[in-house]
Design a protein around this motif. Structure first.
Motif, PDB file in Angstrom:
ATOM      1  N   GLN A   1      -8.980  -5.325  -2.260  1.00 32.90           N
ATOM      2  CA  GLN A   1      -8.970  -6.361  -1.221  1.00 32.90           C
ATOM      3  C   GLN A   1      -9.686  -5.872   0.049  1.00 32.90           C
ATOM      4  N   VAL A   2      -9.633  -4.580   0.335  1.00 37.86           N
ATOM      5  CA  VAL A   2     -10.309  -4.081   1.547  1.00 37.86           C
ATOM      6  C   VAL A   2     -11.828  -4.085   1.375  1.00 37.86           C
TER       7      VAL A   2
ATOM      8  N   PHE B   1     -20.974   0.858   5.957  1.00 37.97           N
ATOM      9  CA  PHE B   1     -20.229   1.554   7.005  1.00 37.97           C
ATOM     10  C   PHE B   1     -18.745   1.337   6.796  1.00 37.97           C
ATOM     11  N   PHE B   2     -18.222   2.055   5.843  1.00 36.68           N
ATOM     12  CA  PHE B   2     -16.838   1.883   5.449  1.00 36.68           C
ATOM     13  C   PHE B   2     -16.454   3.078   4.598  1.00 36.68           C
TER      14      PHE B   2
ATOM     15  N   ASP C   1      -6.142   6.073  -3.156  1.00 38.86           N
ATOM     16  CA  ASP C   1      -6.791   4.761  -3.002  1.00 38.86           C
ATOM     17  C   ASP C   1      -8.148   4.765  -3.709  1.00 38.86           C
TER      18      ASP C   1
ATOM     19  N   ASN D   1     -17.418   8.978   2.182  1.00 42.05           N
ATOM     20  CA  ASN D   1     -18.348   8.939   3.306  1.00 42.05           C
ATOM     21  C   ASN D   1     -19.742   8.604   2.782  1.00 42.05           C
TER      22      ASN D   1
ATOM     23  N   TYR E   1       0.805  -1.203   0.000  1.00 40.36           N
ATOM     24  CA  TYR E   1       0.000   0.000   0.000  1.00 40.36           C
ATOM     25  C   TYR E   1       0.849   1.269   0.000  1.00 40.36           C
TER      26      TYR E   1
ATOM     27  N   LEU F   1     -12.909   5.100   2.453  1.00 41.96           N
ATOM     28  CA  LEU F   1     -11.497   5.135   2.052  1.00 41.96           C
ATOM     29  C   LEU F   1     -11.047   6.586   2.183  1.00 41.96           C
TER      30      LEU F   1
END
Lengths: 122, 313
Positions: free
Chosen positions: A36-37, A102-103, A110, A91, A17, A105
């Motif tokens: 992958q995340v 709920f995630f 990225d 967001n 990363y 970057l």
């Protein structure tokens, strides 16, 4: 007060990363690794916690048949342009209040890279 | 970890641990719960017997139904973890599961998990839900199966050999960024539940998401846990356990030990490393070393907990 924190070991994949210079269109190859995340909740061809992603760029939000979207996203009338995806990934609730992803970057590179990767997954 | 000769030799068990990351054993000694790495315990002269009486084993994040490349066989790694616990010479009666039993809250995933856990030689299995266990449209599959002890609420308390256990649910009111939340009703209930206990009672609190702050930017915390922590500070021995993070993270603060268990399914990146949390793909020959369970032993003299983390490798 005694405070002592230890964390588990970590593999060399952290190197993966390392910051790439920000490119205007995003680096799809690096985006594949960033993706992958997303894999805790998404895959390209199967609904998971979130809906399947193949063909998502350009698609109408909330339109994968059979996936149980939040009413907020289903009725959002958004289209997944790269710009909207960038805002979503920063967001989700700021773009679509009531959405159930709920995630986020935090890093703009990225986001650009993962969007470039998704653009290729037609 | 205490291993029986008949089922697995210590070497075999250690080998088995090295393959996955099996767990932590918790021992109570002098009223203090101490986590001990199962692999380390197994390497002691008395195979961990000197650490005290095994109190419970913690399983977490079994994610039955997950089948991506970070681990295409989560049922297999759970079965390996169960064998490891069954091979303990002195097996604890209690097993705690700190959530994400399933990946998608599907009935068939819960059934599969139940079938696997039926091989566990323990008398009681206590669970709390993870966010992956409450992802069904009606939020009922988990409560239908595991809600009996709590009147369908999911949070409850019980006592076992003088230790007071409190099971909490912090995955139902999802917040921006994915942090945990207990909610007013549950907070009032837990305050009331703890108020009735003597300060000398050893306390174990367990929930899926961390009740302490591990990495705020990834939502690895519970937004409204501080009043609970304030209440816990008057007790002489407290262990606060969680899952969700898929790796061991520990902190000791005064009398409170915080412990985050490994997953039996797949590892995640260390807090803040990389763009975000998510399944971490490690070389196949390393997977076992990053998966596992935790086990806790209750020691008599001094009365305290000992915690052991066991990897499957």
């Amino acid at each position: 007060m005694l405070a002592l924190t230890t964390t588990g070991l970590l593999s060399g994949s952290a190197l993966l990363y390392a910051q790439a210079p920000a490119t205007r269109h995003g680096d799809a190859e690096r985006g594949r690794r960033v993706y992958q995340v997303c894999a805790g909740c998404h895959s390209l061809d199967e609904d998971d916690v979130g809906p399947r992603h193949r063909g998502v760029v350009g698609r109408q939000a909330g339109s994968v048949p059979g996936y149980a979207y939040s009413p907020a996203l289903r009725d959002s009338h958004l289209q997944w342009s790269p710009e909207n995806l960038d805002r979503w990934l920063q967001n989700p609730q700021a773009l679509v209040p009531g959405a159930k992803m709920f995630f986020a970057l935090a890093d703009a590179t990225d986001r650009a890279d993962v969007i470039a990767y998704l653009e290729q997954q037609r | 970890m205490i291993l029986s000769d008949s089922r697995l030799t210590r070497r075999e068990a250690l080998h088995c641990l090295a393959f996955g990351g099996a767990g932590t054993l918790f021992a109570l000694s002098g009223g203090v719960l101490t986590p001990v790495d199962l692999a380390r315990a197994a390497s002691l002269p008395g195979q961990g017997a000197e650490l005290g009486r095994p109190l419970f084993v913690q399983f977490s994040d079994t994610h039955i139904g997950f089948h991506k490349d970070a681990n295409p066989d989560v049922a297999g790694t759970l079965a390996a973890s169960i064998s490891l616990v069954n091979a303990l010479l002195v097996r604890p009666a209690l097993v705690l599961h700190t959530g994400d039993i399933t990946h998608l809250s599907k009935p068939e995933e819960f059934d599969r998990a139940r079938a696997l856990f039926s091989h566990l030689r323990a008398t009681e299995l206590h669970t709390v839900p993870g966010e992956h266990d409450v992802a069904d449209a009606t939020v009922s599959e988990y409560f239908h199966r595991f809600g009996a002890l709590s009147g369908g609420k999911g949070y409850y308390s019980f006592d076992h050999v003088g230790v007071h256990f409190v099971a909490l649910v912090n995955v139902l009111q999802a917040k921006d960024g994915g942090a945990g939340f207990l909610g007013e009703e549950q907070r009032a209930w837990v305050q009331h539940d703890l108020r009735a206990r003597a300060a000398s009672t050893p306390i174990v609190v367990f929930a899926h998401m961390p009740l302490w702050s591990i990495h705020d930017a990834w939502g690895w915390r519970t937004l409204d846990a501080e009043p609970l922590m304030a209440e816990l500070r008057r007790f002489g021995s407290v262990s606060v356990l969680n899952g969700h993070i898929h790796q061991i993270v520990q902190k000791v603060e005064g009398q409170i030990t915080f412990h985050t268990a490994r997953s039996t399914a797949y590892p995640q990146p260390a807090p803040g490393v990389g763009p975000g949390p998510g399944p971490l793909k490690v070389p196949a020959d390393r997977l076992a070393s990053v998966l596992g369970v935790s086990s806790v032993t209750l020691q008599r003299h001094p009365r305290q907990f000992a915690l052991h983390d066991v990897s499957l490798a």
